[in-house]
Design an enzyme around this catalytic site. Structure first.
Site, PDB file in Angstrom:
ATOM      1  N   ASP A 210       0.833  -1.199   0.000  1.00 37.86           N
ATOM      2  CA  ASP A 210       0.000   0.000   0.000  1.00 37.86           C
ATOM      3  C   ASP A 210       0.874   1.258   0.000  1.00 37.86           C
ATOM      4  O   ASP A 210       1.853   1.336   0.761  1.00 37.86           O
ATOM      5  CB  ASP A 210      -0.852  -0.049   1.281  1.00 37.86           C
ATOM      6  CG  ASP A 210      -1.934   1.007   1.316  1.00 37.86           C
ATOM      7  OD1 ASP A 210      -2.844   0.940   0.486  1.00 37.86           O
ATOM      8  OD2 ASP A 210      -1.872   1.890   2.196  1.00 37.86           O
ATOM      9  N   GLU A 271      14.730 -15.299   0.332  1.00 34.29           N
ATOM     10  CA  GLU A 271      15.137 -16.376   1.244  1.00 34.29           C
ATOM     11  C   GLU A 271      14.103 -17.485   1.297  1.00 34.29           C
ATOM     12  O   GLU A 271      14.354 -18.568   1.792  1.00 34.29           O
ATOM     13  CB  GLU A 271      15.277 -15.825   2.671  1.00 34.29           C
ATOM     14  CG  GLU A 271      16.455 -14.945   2.896  1.00 34.29           C
ATOM     15  CD  GLU A 271      16.365 -14.306   4.276  1.00 34.29           C
ATOM     16  OE1 GLU A 271      15.734 -14.893   5.189  1.00 34.29           O
ATOM     17  OE2 GLU A 271      16.914 -13.194   4.421  1.00 34.29           O
TER      18      GLU A 271
END
Ligand code: GLC
Length: 533
Positions: A210, A271
């Site tokens: 956002d 990751e």
């Protein structure tokens, strides 16, 4: 999985069609008139059958709901209005079992005033480390009492500053219940990495970020330079009036430092396995500045609002396609296309409403679905829902509350699922939901449209199925063809698309029409698109 895999070009999100769920208005299992997590979970098979690849949920976190969840009090929990964390886990696993990816909404620009950090900031007073997580400032020295620190206005109207009892002001680019974080304070960045990990660990496949262009403000917090006679405003990003916007001075948006945040987040996502992604809601002023958000090592995607802001014009659509592809090419960015979301007037209505608006909406959607990259669909557009004229007494959008006009409630009316009267199966009760539904929606329910081969829903299912067979293999090159000023035509791989934005029928090029947004009889009628091969 390492960075190399992530950047390999074959990630699911590059060609995905993502369906935006506005949780308050999707499906209500509890019967309180507001949608919830269990409602969403129950309706997931509908979305699988529609043929989308992913869902994005607008915020469902703990929130006083002043901006319907975009005012977050706790980033790591579910608001009781929507259910529990366990309900969110169940929703994510059911979606995955159905082959749907799940994108959650992250709101890093501001929290709610009810967030523990903001409450601590209020209690701790001026100069404290607690205040340093937000943007607290005094009135300019020597200025008369009641002078805010600068001339910035809120996107929702009125001043972007609110004064607290000890005299300091805090910055809020949105509602006064949404204080902006100070991203120059490293504590803020660290907190959000924890939030990312929290949802990644729970199985989120990605984030919609956002106000991604807002996190950093020009450090001096200088005044915005405005034309004489013009009121400062932070950029009308949540309103279609932005169509009119010309380049302006925006010290509150799109600052270079923001990109360091996204480089860090990219590493965090890398990751994890499964090509986790993030998409920027960045209302930047040019395609080139949008492209900076999707440079290698930053966002996977950014919403392409230029497509949504284009008017019903072959020339404008063509310019947006060319402009988008040209801007993304140097950064090897992946394009996106969107026509509606919870912040803008629904595209059926933007294109004129009624039968013409619907015909144009379907034609524009079909055109978008043929373009390279991924597409975003907003709940209810697959039913052809128009914008609703919501009575003032039911308007709750802070934009309306702060300005007394406009507001985004009209595109947030709860989805009609079945039956012939409100709440049209939205919830188990018989009363109207939180925003009343119109009494002429009986033909627009999922149930009615599933029974009708000619419905907008049948059209979306056919278009999404047709897209599936070529989207991943057709390549990313688009060749715009010369088809006259009222007609947009382009070729992508084996498919030629023709969209008639004019008033007269036009001749079709050679080829087999295998998808049409409306009746086609030899010629291509106005307000209609076809795919040919
Ligand atoms: C984004 C959201 C909008 C919200 C605003 C403040 O623009 O899409 O709904 O009001 O940010 O968080």
């Amino acid at each position: 999985m390492g960075l190399t895999d992530k950047d390999s070009g074959h990630e699911w999100w590059r060609h995905a069609v993502t369906y935006q769920i506005y949780p308050r208005s999707f499906a209500d299992a509890s019967g309180d008139g507001v949608g919830d997590m269990l409602g969403i979970t129950t309706r997931l098979p509908y979305l699988r059958d529609l043929g989308v690849d992913a869902i994005w949920l607008s915020p469902f976190y703990t929130s006083p709901q002043h901006d319907h969840g975009y005012d977050v009090a706790n980033y790591c929990d579910v608001d009781p209005l929507f259910g529990t964390l366990g309900d969110a886990d169940a929703m994510i696993s059911k979606a995955h079992a159905l082959g749907l990816k799940v994108i959650v909404d992250l709101v890093p620009n501001h929290s709610s005033t009810e967030h523990v950090w903001f409450q601590a900031a209020l209690a701790a007073g001026p100069g404290s480390p607690e205040r340093a997580r937000y943007i607290f400032r005094d009135s300019p020295e020597g200025a008369p009492e009641g002078t805010p620190p600068n001339n910035w206005h809120s996107v929702f109207g009125g001043l972007a500053w609110t004064q607290v009892p000890d005299g300091q002001w805090y910055l809020h680019l949105f509602d006064s219940s949404q204080p902006d974080f100070d991203w120059r304070n490293p504590e803020v960045g660290d907190m959000f990495v924890d939030v990312l990990r929290f949802w990644l660990d729970r199985g989120a496949d990605g984030f919609r970020v956002d106000v991604a262009h807002g996190l950093f403000k020009e450090e001096s917090l200088r005044d915005q330079v405005v034309e004489e006679g013009e009121t400062p405003d932070s950029g009308a990003q949540t309103d279609t009036s932005m169509v009119e916007r010309t380049l302006r001075d925006e010290p509150m948006w799109d600052q270079p430092e923001v990109h360091d945040v996204y480089r860090r987040w990219h590493q965090v996502l890398a990751e994890y396995d499964g090509d986790r992604m993030f998409v920027a809601e960045a209302w930047t002023q040019t395609p080139e500045s949008m492209a900076r958000y999707v440079r290698p090592g930053e966002f996977s995607q950014a919403f392409n609002f230029a497509w949504l802001l284009a008017s019903w014009s072959a020339a404008e659509f063509s310019d947006v396609i060319t402009g988008t592809m040209d801007a993304l090419r140097p950064v090897d960015g992946s394009p996106t296309w969107v026509l509606s979301n919870h912040d803008v007037v629904r595209h059926v209505t933007r294109y004129g409403g009624g039968a013409v608006g619907l015909a144009r909406a379907k034609a524009a959607t079909m055109t978008m679905l043929a373009l390279p990259g991924s597409a975003y669909v907003y709940q209810g557009e697959e039913l052809g829902l128009p914008e609703v004229e919501v009575a003032d007494e039911f308007r709750t959008d802070p934009l309306f509350i702060r300005t007394g006009q406009g507001g985004r409630d009209g595109c947030r009316v709860p989805i009609p699922w079945s039956g012939t009267a409100a709440p049209y199966g939205f919830g188990p009760g018989s009363g109207q939901p939180w925003i009343p539904q119109p009494d002429d929606w009986a033909d627009l329910t999922v149930e009615a449209e599933e029974a009708d081969q000619e419905s907008t829903l049948a059209f979306y299912r056919a278009a999404l199925a047709a897209r599936r067979t070529f989207a991943t293999t057709a390549g990313d090159d688009v060749e715009i063809l010369d088809a006259g000023s009222d007609v947009l035509s382009f070729r992508r791989g084996p498919v030629t698309v023709v969209l008639n934005c004019g008033t007269d029928p036009v001749a079709l090029p050679d080829g087999e029409v295998f998808l049409a947004s409306g009746p086609v009889d030899g010629k291509l009628p106005a307000d209609t698109a076809v795919w040919l091969r």
